[in-house]
Design a protein around this motif. Structure first.
Motif, PDB file in Angstrom:
ATOM      1  N   ALA A  41      32.538  45.327  62.802  1.00 34.91           N
ATOM      2  CA  ALA A  41      33.814  45.597  62.152  1.00 34.91           C
ATOM      3  C   ALA A  41      34.121  44.547  61.098  1.00 34.91           C
ATOM      4  CB  ALA A  41      34.931  45.618  63.201  1.00 34.91           C
ATOM      5  N   ALA A  42      33.543  43.364  61.254  1.00 34.11           N
ATOM      6  CA  ALA A  42      33.654  42.270  60.294  1.00 34.11           C
ATOM      7  C   ALA A  42      32.590  41.247  60.660  1.00 34.11           C
ATOM      8  CB  ALA A  42      35.040  41.636  60.317  1.00 34.11           C
ATOM      9  N   GLY A  43      32.174  40.460  59.676  1.00 33.64           N
ATOM     10  CA  GLY A  43      31.141  39.471  59.916  1.00 33.64           C
ATOM     11  C   GLY A  43      31.528  38.107  59.383  1.00 33.64           C
TER      12      GLY A  43
ATOM     13  N   LEU B 222      32.876  40.489  54.965  1.00 32.25           N
ATOM     14  CA  LEU B 222      32.012  39.356  55.265  1.00 32.25           C
ATOM     15  C   LEU B 222      32.616  38.065  54.729  1.00 32.25           C
ATOM     16  CD1 LEU B 222      29.267  38.047  56.105  1.00 32.25           C
ATOM     17  CD2 LEU B 222      28.359  38.800  53.878  1.00 32.25           C
ATOM     18  N   LEU B 223      32.697  37.059  55.591  1.00 30.84           N
ATOM     19  CA  LEU B 223      33.187  35.738  55.208  1.00 30.84           C
ATOM     20  C   LEU B 223      32.085  34.707  55.393  1.00 30.84           C
ATOM     21  CD1 LEU B 223      35.519  33.721  54.484  1.00 30.84           C
ATOM     22  CD2 LEU B 223      35.911  33.535  56.964  1.00 30.84           C
TER      23      LEU B 223
ATOM     24  N   THR C  82      33.808  46.453  48.814  1.00 33.62           N
ATOM     25  CA  THR C  82      33.588  45.616  49.980  1.00 33.62           C
ATOM     26  C   THR C  82      34.243  44.254  49.775  1.00 33.62           C
ATOM     27  OG1 THR C  82      31.480  44.888  49.054  1.00 33.62           O
ATOM     28  CG2 THR C  82      31.420  46.715  50.618  1.00 33.62           C
ATOM     29  N   ILE C  83      34.522  43.576  50.880  1.00 37.54           N
ATOM     30  CA  ILE C  83      35.167  42.266  50.837  1.00 37.54           C
ATOM     31  C   ILE C  83      34.128  41.194  51.157  1.00 37.54           C
ATOM     32  CG2 ILE C  83      36.916  40.780  51.899  1.00 37.54           C
ATOM     33  CD1 ILE C  83      38.480  43.338  52.565  1.00 37.54           C
ATOM     34  N   THR C  84      33.980  40.230  50.263  1.00 37.39           N
ATOM     35  CA  THR C  84      33.100  39.086  50.470  1.00 37.39           C
ATOM     36  C   THR C  84      33.846  37.839  50.021  1.00 37.39           C
ATOM     37  OG1 THR C  84      31.168  40.474  49.950  1.00 37.39           O
ATOM     38  CG2 THR C  84      30.835  38.095  50.027  1.00 37.39           C
TER      39      THR C  84
END
Length: 289
Positions: A106-108, A207-208, A235-237
């Motif tokens: 769900a998130a990384g 992804l963080l 996407t979120i990075t």
């Protein structure tokens, strides 16, 4: 049109890196379990034994391959009822990226992540940290255990020596020379290596990258470069850097702050519905190009 709120993940999967085992997550496991989460910290294939046993018989390390690691973690994730938060450290950060690219999670969160294929930066500190493995081509077929001096430079350079030695005795195991050589040569070898990801994957979970400013083996410039390779518009990075932190973030002083920040970020972005991009309105009059 609106999206329904996504349920918050209730499971956290912790992915350890090279030179250590799931034992390196012991404090984070207790920390997250105390918050009510189900926490799973799978071992690489053959790493299910204790640190002491793996040091006594490193044959599972010699046999390790990236595809086998990824396949094993995918089998673990397929057995879960809902997508978890995936947190990986070092090589586990690269595996977290691969798992997200393959549709899991769900998130990384990637802590001081090893780079995925295509990241060309090789800082001098990283070259020095990996030199004990890469200095001898024969190490490609061996399991290599760092002595304390080299492990301390790579993992615990900001720790007092007594504490660093205690962590070395508790956590350190050999590394697969073959995988380190594969990673080092990934950008020079034709075709894709095991650490390839699709940087344009629009369906990947958020992804963080978390960078420790004093990390010698995977310094912040690697995290920023790796994050910059992701080109998806939907996407979120993101990248966050913590000052005065070494490579061994799971045991570094102040690790609780990092663990809580990572969890809050993952929950916030995992439960945020995807943005709706409206279709362009039809022109009132025919357009000529």
């Amino acid at each position: 049109m609106t999206h329904a709120a996504r349920p918050a993940p209730d499971t956290i999967v912790l992915v350890h890196g090279f030179w250590v085992t799931p034992r390196s997550w012991e404090q984070w496991i207790a920390h997250y379990e105390a918050k009510g989460y189900r926490v799973i910290a799978p071992a690489y294939p053959g790493f299910e034994v204790e640190v002491e046993a793996l040091n006594a018989d490193p044959s599972p390390v010699e046999a390790l391959t990236v595809p086998a690691i990824v396949e094993h973690f995918e089998s673990v994730l397929r057995g879960l009822e809902s997508p978890p938060i995936i947190i990986g450290h070092s090589a586990g950060g690269a595996f977290t990226q691969i798992l997200l690219d393959h549709g899991f999670g769900a998130a990384g969160i990637a802590l001081n992540s090893a780079p995925t294929e295509g990241v060309p930066i090789i800082p001098l500190t990283q070259a020095r940290a990996t030199f004990p493995v890469l200095k001898n081509p024969a190490n490609r077929h061996r399991a290599i255990r760092y002595d304390f001096e080299h492990w301390n430079y790579a993992f615990t350079n900001t720790f007092p020596e007594a504490e660093a030695r205690a962590l070395y005795e508790r956590y350190a195991v050999p590394v697969s020379g073959g995988i380190i050589f594969e990673s080092a040569l990934a950008n020079l070898t034709p075709g894709h290596s095991g650490t390839w990801v699709n940087y344009h994957n629009e369906d990947r979970a958020p992804l963080l990258f978390v960078a420790g400013s004093e990390d010698n083996i995977m310094p912040p410039k690697i995290q920023w470069s790796n994050a910059g390779h992701y080109k998806g518009e939907k996407t979120i990075t993101e990248v966050v850097e913590f000052g005065s932190k070494p490579h061994l973030l799971p045991a570094a002083p102040g690790w609780e702050e990092i663990a809580d920040y990572a969890l809050a970020w993952a929950l916030r972005h995992a439960t945020t519905p995807p943005a709706i991009v409206p279709a362009p309105a039809a022109p009132a009059e025919p357009m000529t190009v």
